[in-house]
Write an enzyme that holds these catalytic residues in place. Structure first.
Site, PDB file in Angstrom:
ATOM      1  N   TYR A 144       0.823  -1.210   0.000  1.00 23.87           N
ATOM      2  CA  TYR A 144       0.000   0.000   0.000  1.00 23.87           C
ATOM      3  C   TYR A 144       0.854   1.255   0.000  1.00 23.87           C
ATOM      4  CZ  TYR A 144      -4.571  -2.145   0.759  1.00 23.87           C
ATOM      5  OH  TYR A 144      -5.740  -2.832   0.608  1.00 23.87           O
ATOM      6  N   LYS A 195       3.625 -15.546   3.299  1.00 24.93           N
ATOM      7  CA  LYS A 195       3.876 -16.309   2.071  1.00 24.93           C
ATOM      8  C   LYS A 195       5.387 -16.512   2.003  1.00 24.93           C
ATOM      9  CE  LYS A 195       2.498 -18.148  -1.853  1.00 24.93           C
ATOM     10  NZ  LYS A 195       1.668 -19.375  -1.909  1.00 24.93           N
ATOM     11  N   ASP A 227      -2.405 -18.568   1.298  1.00 27.85           N
ATOM     12  CA  ASP A 227      -3.370 -19.318   0.480  1.00 27.85           C
ATOM     13  C   ASP A 227      -4.055 -20.393   1.310  1.00 27.85           C
ATOM     14  OD1 ASP A 227      -0.853 -20.499   0.624  1.00 27.85           O
ATOM     15  OD2 ASP A 227      -0.836 -21.221  -1.446  1.00 27.85           O
ATOM     16  N   ASP A 251      -6.054  -7.249   4.071  1.00 27.17           N
ATOM     17  CA  ASP A 251      -7.178  -6.638   3.355  1.00 27.17           C
ATOM     18  C   ASP A 251      -8.069  -7.732   2.779  1.00 27.17           C
ATOM     19  OD1 ASP A 251      -8.725  -4.604   2.056  1.00 27.17           O
ATOM     20  OD2 ASP A 251      -7.697  -5.143   0.194  1.00 27.17           O
ATOM     21  N   ASP A 255     -11.974  -9.298   4.382  1.00 33.45           N
ATOM     22  CA  ASP A 255     -13.233  -9.330   3.624  1.00 33.45           C
ATOM     23  C   ASP A 255     -13.803 -10.737   3.634  1.00 33.45           C
ATOM     24  OD1 ASP A 255     -13.295  -6.623   2.866  1.00 33.45           O
ATOM     25  OD2 ASP A 255     -13.964  -7.138   0.839  1.00 33.45           O
TER      26      ASP A 255
END
Ligand code: IPM
Ligand code: MN
Length: 360
Positions: A144, A195, A227, A251, A255
């Site tokens: 970001y 990751k 993942d 982020d 959601d």
């Protein structure tokens, strides 16, 4: 002894002002009941601030936030910017600027299930029942805010663009500490999501986490690739207690997590860091519903509960708001996102909660 509560109110765009009005009325009712003095000031952010000042987070709004003890935040965003990648100023920039300027490095999103709403979850009831975890998302670093190149034609005549997923050790240390401290107050289980099998930045996260974890011997720590975490959250949401991760992964995962409970309209969040903390619903500005008095005000009302608890250490006040919200759900006095056939308006639900608090 009553406290003095100095609050900045940033309602934003879309349904922001409607749900904020209800959260403010609830806040006023709680202050009255417990003898606190409420001093609140409103300021613009998002699309409405672009219209008025050409800036989604104007300096005057920032000053008000800095002078306040807490910020209650609605939502920003306007469809007129969504499909225009060339727009020079965007409402979301206001949110990012606020996060950076207030040093809000930790975003805390609790995922709770409400017994009476289990049937609303897109997942099977037996999977969701008992799910209760928090996502702690790093909020001021990573892609970001890393070095970026907007689309440009390079020397070979090929158009290119990039973002940089930069993290420094202190940024990782401070967010991990937040996670471990939280776990101590909960079920003592931290899942570090990264990751590290592919990304260098994730390998630094994991290295730092492996150094910090032994300092919290009472907390069980596990490591999960993002993942895999996305899958586990759907297959077995009760596995998690405290999940901590970098900005971009957080982020996406938050959601995903938000639908587990059955309604996005119920989930609050807190962003904490160096200066004033911000409390906001996790839903967006829902422009299709703007001005219709149909949006669910409970996420913003629950954000006010988090504000009492986190910013002012007023636990009883926060608990009363939660109790009132729970009671409105139990009574099925709800907005259309929860019960289409028996829906009440935004203001009716807000008033119901206020009345419950007054009578309690
Ligand atoms: C969120 C939102 C923001 C983000 C957008 C509006 C910039 O999706 O708070 O999760 O990506 O962080
Ligand atoms: Mn998001």
């Amino acid at each position: 002894m009553g406290k003095k509560l100095k609050i900045a109110v940033l309602a934003g765009d879309g349904i922001g002002p409607e749900v904020m009005k209800q959260a403010l009325d609830v806040t006023k009712a709680v202050c009255e009941k417990f003898g606190h003095e409420l001093e609140y000031k409103e300021a613009l952010t998002g699309a409405c601030a672009i219209d008025a000042y050409g800036d989604a987070y104007p300096e005057s709004t920032h000053q008000l936030c800095m002078e306040s003890d807490a910020v209650l935040y609605g939502a920003v965003g306007d469809p007129k910017y969504d499909n225009d990648p060339t727009a020079k100023v965007r409402p979301e920039q206001g949110l990012l600027a606020m996060r950076k300027k207030l040093g809000l490095f930790a975003n805390i999103r609790p995922v709770e299930t409400f017994e009476c709403l289990l049937h609303k979850s897109p997942l099977k009831e037996e999977l969701v029942k008992g799910a209760d975890f928090i996502c702690i998302r790093e909020l001021t670093g990573g892609m970001y805010f890393g070095k970026k190149q907007e689309p440009v034609v390079n020397a070979n005549g090929v158009e290119e663009a990039y973002d940089t997923n930069y993290y420094s050790r202190p940024e990782i240390e401070r967010i991990l500490k937040v996670a471990f401290e939280y776990a101590r107050k909960r079920k003592k289980h931290v899942t570090v999501v990264d990751k590290a099998n592919v990304l260098a930045s994730s390998r630094l996260w994991r290295k730092v986490a492996q150094e910090i974890a032994p300092k919290y011997p009472d907390v069980a720590t596990d490591y999960m690739y993002v993942d895999n975490a996305a899958m586990r959250m759907i297959q077995n949401p009760t596995f998690f207690d405290v999940m901590v991760t970098e900005n971009t992964f957080g982020d996406i995962l938050t959601d995903e997590a938000s639908v587990i409970s059955g309604s996005m309209g119920l989930l609050p969040s807190a962003s904490i860091g160096e200066y004033t903390s911000v409390f906001e619903p996790i839903h967006g500005s829902y422009p299709q519903a703007k001005g219709k008095n149909i949006a669910n005000p409970l996420a913003t009302i629950l954000s006010a509960a988090m504000m009492f608890e986190y910013a002012f250490d007023l636990k009883e006040e926060g608990a009363l708001i939660r109790k009132a919200v729970q009671a409105s759900l139990d009574a099925n006095y709800v907005t259309e996102d929860i019960d289409k056939n028996n829906a009440h308006s935004t203001s009716e639900v807000g008033e119901w909660v206020v009345n419950y608090i007054k009578k309690a």
